[in-house]
Scaffold this motif. Structure first.
Motif, PDB file in Angstrom:
ATOM      1  N   MET A 227       0.819  -1.208   0.000  1.00  0.00           N
ATOM      2  CA  MET A 227       0.000   0.000   0.000  1.00  0.00           C
ATOM      3  C   MET A 227       0.852   1.257   0.000  1.00  0.00           C
ATOM      4  O   MET A 227       1.986   1.261   0.479  1.00  0.00           O
ATOM      5  N   GLU A 228       0.268   2.322  -0.549  1.00  0.00           N
ATOM      6  CA  GLU A 228       0.878   3.644  -0.425  1.00  0.00           C
ATOM      7  C   GLU A 228      -0.192   4.640  -0.021  1.00  0.00           C
ATOM      8  O   GLU A 228      -1.381   4.442  -0.303  1.00  0.00           O
ATOM      9  N   SER A 229       0.203   5.686   0.646  1.00  0.00           N
ATOM     10  CA  SER A 229      -0.757   6.655   1.190  1.00  0.00           C
ATOM     11  C   SER A 229      -1.459   7.410   0.069  1.00  0.00           C
ATOM     12  O   SER A 229      -0.994   7.445  -1.082  1.00  0.00           O
ATOM     13  N   GLY A 230      -2.571   8.048   0.425  1.00  0.00           N
ATOM     14  CA  GLY A 230      -3.298   8.854  -0.539  1.00  0.00           C
ATOM     15  C   GLY A 230      -2.458  10.005  -1.073  1.00  0.00           C
ATOM     16  O   GLY A 230      -2.517  10.332  -2.266  1.00  0.00           O
ATOM     17  N   ILE A 231      -1.675  10.628  -0.211  1.00  0.00           N
ATOM     18  CA  ILE A 231      -0.813  11.737  -0.646  1.00  0.00           C
ATOM     19  C   ILE A 231       0.216  11.242  -1.653  1.00  0.00           C
ATOM     20  O   ILE A 231       0.458  11.874  -2.687  1.00  0.00           O
ATOM     21  N   LYS A 232       0.810  10.087  -1.386  1.00  0.00           N
ATOM     22  CA  LYS A 232       1.816   9.529  -2.295  1.00  0.00           C
ATOM     23  C   LYS A 232       1.177   9.136  -3.623  1.00  0.00           C
ATOM     24  O   LYS A 232       1.750   9.363  -4.698  1.00  0.00           O
ATOM     25  N   LEU A 233      -0.013   8.562  -3.567  1.00  0.00           N
ATOM     26  CA  LEU A 233      -0.718   8.188  -4.798  1.00  0.00           C
ATOM     27  C   LEU A 233      -1.066   9.427  -5.615  1.00  0.00           C
ATOM     28  O   LEU A 233      -0.951   9.433  -6.847  1.00  0.00           O
ATOM     29  N   SER A 234      -1.466  10.487  -4.940  1.00  0.00           N
ATOM     30  CA  SER A 234      -1.788  11.730  -5.638  1.00  0.00           C
ATOM     31  C   SER A 234      -0.572  12.272  -6.373  1.00  0.00           C
ATOM     32  O   SER A 234      -0.673  12.730  -7.526  1.00  0.00           O
ATOM     33  N   GLN A 235       0.573  12.235  -5.727  1.00  0.00           N
ATOM     34  CA  GLN A 235       1.808  12.691  -6.367  1.00  0.00           C
ATOM     35  C   GLN A 235       2.117  11.840  -7.597  1.00  0.00           C
ATOM     36  O   GLN A 235       2.549  12.344  -8.640  1.00  0.00           O
ATOM     37  N   ARG A 236       1.866  10.533  -7.482  1.00  0.00           N
ATOM     38  CA  ARG A 236       2.118   9.624  -8.605  1.00  0.00           C
ATOM     39  C   ARG A 236       1.196   9.962  -9.786  1.00  0.00           C
ATOM     40  O   ARG A 236       1.620   9.969 -10.942  1.00  0.00           O
ATOM     41  N   CYS A 237      -0.085  10.212  -9.494  1.00  0.00           N
ATOM     42  CA  CYS A 237      -1.043  10.540 -10.547  1.00  0.00           C
ATOM     43  C   CYS A 237      -0.694  11.856 -11.231  1.00  0.00           C
ATOM     44  O   CYS A 237      -0.778  11.982 -12.461  1.00  0.00           O
ATOM     45  N   LYS A 238      -0.310  12.851 -10.438  1.00  0.00           N
ATOM     46  CA  LYS A 238       0.066  14.144 -11.016  1.00  0.00           C
ATOM     47  C   LYS A 238       1.305  14.012 -11.896  1.00  0.00           C
ATOM     48  O   LYS A 238       1.377  14.617 -12.972  1.00  0.00           O
ATOM     49  N   SER A 239       2.264  13.193 -11.453  1.00  0.00           N
ATOM     50  CA  SER A 239       3.475  12.970 -12.253  1.00  0.00           C
ATOM     51  C   SER A 239       3.153  12.258 -13.559  1.00  0.00           C
ATOM     52  O   SER A 239       3.852  12.428 -14.566  1.00  0.00           O
ATOM     53  N   ALA A 240       2.082  11.450 -13.553  1.00  0.00           N
ATOM     54  CA  ALA A 240       1.680  10.721 -14.750  1.00  0.00           C
ATOM     55  C   ALA A 240       0.848  11.597 -15.696  1.00  0.00           C
ATOM     56  O   ALA A 240       0.469  11.140 -16.777  1.00  0.00           O
ATOM     57  N   GLY A 241       0.561  12.833 -15.297  1.00  0.00           N
ATOM     58  CA  GLY A 241      -0.164  13.741 -16.179  1.00  0.00           C
ATOM     59  C   GLY A 241      -1.656  13.787 -15.957  1.00  0.00           C
ATOM     60  O   GLY A 241      -2.411  14.147 -16.866  1.00  0.00           O
ATOM     61  N   PHE A 242      -2.101  13.461 -14.754  1.00  0.00           N
ATOM     62  CA  PHE A 242      -3.523  13.560 -14.424  1.00  0.00           C
ATOM     63  C   PHE A 242      -3.780  14.832 -13.626  1.00  0.00           C
ATOM     64  O   PHE A 242      -2.925  15.288 -12.859  1.00  0.00           O
ATOM     65  N   LEU A 243      -4.974  15.375 -13.791  1.00  0.00           N
ATOM     66  CA  LEU A 243      -5.418  16.504 -12.996  1.00  0.00           C
ATOM     67  C   LEU A 243      -6.504  16.038 -12.039  1.00  0.00           C
ATOM     68  O   LEU A 243      -7.375  15.236 -12.405  1.00  0.00           O
ATOM     69  N   SER A 244      -6.457  16.551 -10.819  1.00  0.00           N
ATOM     70  CA  SER A 244      -7.407  16.138  -9.795  1.00  0.00           C
ATOM     71  C   SER A 244      -8.782  16.734 -10.046  1.00  0.00           C
ATOM     72  O   SER A 244      -8.910  17.884 -10.488  1.00  0.00           O
ATOM     73  N   ILE A 245      -9.819  15.926  -9.775  1.00  0.00           N
ATOM     74  CA  ILE A 245     -11.195  16.400  -9.815  1.00  0.00           C
ATOM     75  C   ILE A 245     -11.686  16.522  -8.371  1.00  0.00           C
ATOM     76  O   ILE A 245     -11.834  15.516  -7.685  1.00  0.00           O
ATOM     77  N   PRO A 246     -11.911  17.738  -7.901  1.00  0.00           N
ATOM     78  CA  PRO A 246     -12.379  17.892  -6.510  1.00  0.00           C
ATOM     79  C   PRO A 246     -13.766  17.279  -6.328  1.00  0.00           C
ATOM     80  O   PRO A 246     -14.603  17.325  -7.230  1.00  0.00           O
ATOM     81  N   PHE A 247     -13.994  16.691  -5.184  1.00  0.00           N
ATOM     82  CA  PHE A 247     -15.322  16.155  -4.870  1.00  0.00           C
ATOM     83  C   PHE A 247     -16.241  17.316  -4.502  1.00  0.00           C
ATOM     84  O   PHE A 247     -15.879  18.178  -3.704  1.00  0.00           O
ATOM     85  N   CYS A 248     -17.430  17.319  -5.092  1.00  0.00           N
ATOM     86  CA  CYS A 248     -18.364  18.412  -4.862  1.00  0.00           C
ATOM     87  C   CYS A 248     -19.057  18.260  -3.507  1.00  0.00           C
ATOM     88  O   CYS A 248     -18.982  17.209  -2.869  1.00  0.00           O
ATOM     89  N   GLU A 249     -19.745  19.313  -3.094  1.00  0.00           N
ATOM     90  CA  GLU A 249     -20.406  19.292  -1.794  1.00  0.00           C
ATOM     91  C   GLU A 249     -21.512  18.239  -1.730  1.00  0.00           C
ATOM     92  O   GLU A 249     -21.791  17.685  -0.671  1.00  0.00           O
ATOM     93  N   GLU A 250     -22.133  17.960  -2.874  1.00  0.00           N
ATOM     94  CA  GLU A 250     -23.171  16.937  -2.904  1.00  0.00           C
ATOM     95  C   GLU A 250     -22.578  15.567  -2.564  1.00  0.00           C
ATOM     96  O   GLU A 250     -23.177  14.782  -1.829  1.00  0.00           O
ATOM     97  N   THR A 251     -21.380  15.286  -3.087  1.00  0.00           N
ATOM     98  CA  THR A 251     -20.700  14.029  -2.764  1.00  0.00           C
ATOM     99  C   THR A 251     -20.375  13.957  -1.285  1.00  0.00           C
ATOM    100  O   THR A 251     -20.591  12.931  -0.634  1.00  0.00           O
TER     101      THR A 251
END
Length: 418
Positions: free
Chosen positions: A348-372
């Motif tokens: 396993m890797e932490s959410g922060i580490k996974l986020s860094q990996r996704c950003k390095s791979a060229g993904f942009l984060s989609i914020p969760f809306c208030e309804e979610t």
């Protein structure tokens, strides 16, 4: 392990044969712990045992194991129950390295159980470990596919499509429900929960439910000989269609891909090349990839305390359902502590580490809306009061008494048209 686990510590911890002088390493490990069963003491004993194994001190390792055998209990408090599984894992590890030196009776092999679909539903509903990710992901997916007449979900999940009836139910409420196609890999990691029906049977049941809800539905199983080879996905294998909104769903899955450059990064790069409308990633929020055994024990003990403690709030100590659920966690502990190299698949890797990996791979984060956020909070209200949720940047995190347990993220490839 068939050896009896006893919770009474008063006799065994003071057995003079285990530590003959006050200078003995075991005596030092137990300093201040006599008669105590708190988590810090038990963790200290586990670390001392691991250190002895890493330094090839078989005698000391055996001594600590015998002490642990007397203070751990599979029917005790959460710390004792958790420790009993760590002890099993350490015995398993030691027995492989020193087969003639370990005198404990029985095998440490954990019996794998096959669930019915009904039992799987109860497993998922027991604590919000999986439902949190289902709820957050489905809400993000529904928003991302709004207005599309055809949707294709590629589902990487260990929970046998339990996420999708709720999504189908929500799609059925739309004036014109889109056609839905779900594709799943033919293989999955050999981890709980295990089901007593085939993937094809799961697809048939989903199809019947979708038909009942008047949602056009297809189910496809694509060839995938192992999770580690899923970075070789291609449009032909997946039968991608230009008129479909593509969704990639990863629920407690990425940790079973290799964590080197040829594993998770290649998988993410492949996913990006498919131009999905959204990719959702949910996993356990802990970093258990360390090469050091003692480091993994410290992190794992303090992390997997969460499900043991949460089950304590509403299930009796001798509950069969509780013991079975804890046994599945024991499967994880055995792999994290008992194995190395390619045999250790729980990385396993932490959410922060996974986020860094996704950003390095060229993904942009989609914020969760208030309804979610509101939907997830409503879900947690159905469970014990210790469960909560917090935001860490664009990540949603499930917590137990303030401790991170599971994270949820949503992404889209940089450069994809809005």
């Amino acid at each position: 392990m068939k050896a009896e686990m006893r919770g009474n510590t008063s006799v065994s911890l003071q057995n003079p044969t285990l530590f003959e002088t006050h200078q003995s390493p075991l005596s030092g490990a137990l300093n201040g712990c006599l008669g105590s069963l708190d988590g810090a003491c038990l963790e200290k004993l586990l670390l001392h045992c691991a250190s002895a194994l890493e330094s090839n001190d078989v005698t000391l390792a055996q001594q600590v194991m015998w002490v642990l055998n007397n203070v751990a209990s599979s029917v005790g408090d959460p710390n004792q129950r958790l420790t009993s599984w760590f002890l099993r894992a350490l015995i398993s590890r030691a027995s492989m390295v020193y087969p003639s030196s370990m005198n404990f009776n029985g095998s440490s092999t954990i019996q794998r159980r096959l669930m019915s679909v009904t039992e799987l539903a109860g497993y998922v509903d027991l604590i919000p470990w999986h439902r949190f990710g289902f709820c957050a992901s489905n809400s993000a997916i529904l928003k991302a596919i709004e207005g599309f007449p055809r949707v294709h979900i590629i589902d990487f999940s260990i929970t046998h499509c339990m996420q999708w009836p709720t999504l189908i139910d929500e799609l059925a409420k739309r004036p014109q429900p889109p056609s839905l196609r779900i594709s799943v890999p033919s293989s999955r990691p050999p981890v709980p929960p295990l089901l007593n029906v085939s993937t094809e049977e799961v697809g048939l049941r989903l199809g019947n439910f979708a038909k009942f809800k008047d949602v056009p539905f297809e189910f496809h199983v694509f060839d995938s000989s192992s999770p580690k080879e899923q970075q070789h996905l291609n449009p032909s294998l997946l039968n991608l269609r230009d008129d479909e909104a593509l969704v990639i769903n990863c629920q407690h899955w990425l940790r079973y891909l290799s964590d080197d450059q040829k594993g998770r990064n290649n998988f993410l790069n492949t996913i990006k090349s498919l131009s999905p409308q959204i990719i959702v990633v949910v996993d356990e929020d802990s970093d258990l990839s360390a090469s050091s055994l003692t480091s993994r024990i410290t992190t794992c003990f303090n992390y997997l305390w969460i499900p043991f403690d949460s089950l304590e709030t509403f299930l009796p100590k001798d509950s069969r359902q509780r013991m079975e659920y804890e046994s599945d966690i024991g499967h994880k502990i055995e792999n994290i502590i008992g194995f190395e190299g390619v045999q250790r698949i729980e990385r396993m890797e932490s959410g922060i580490k996974l986020s860094q990996r996704c950003k390095s791979a060229g993904f942009l984060s989609i914020p969760f809306c208030e309804e979610t956020v509101k939907e997830v909070k409503g879900l947690l209200d159905e469970h014990a009061s210790g469960w909560g949720m917090k935001r860490e940047e664009d990540i949603l995190v499930l917590t137990w008494k303030g401790h991170n347990s599971v994270f949820a993220t949503a992404w889209f490839p940089n450069g994809l048209d809005d």
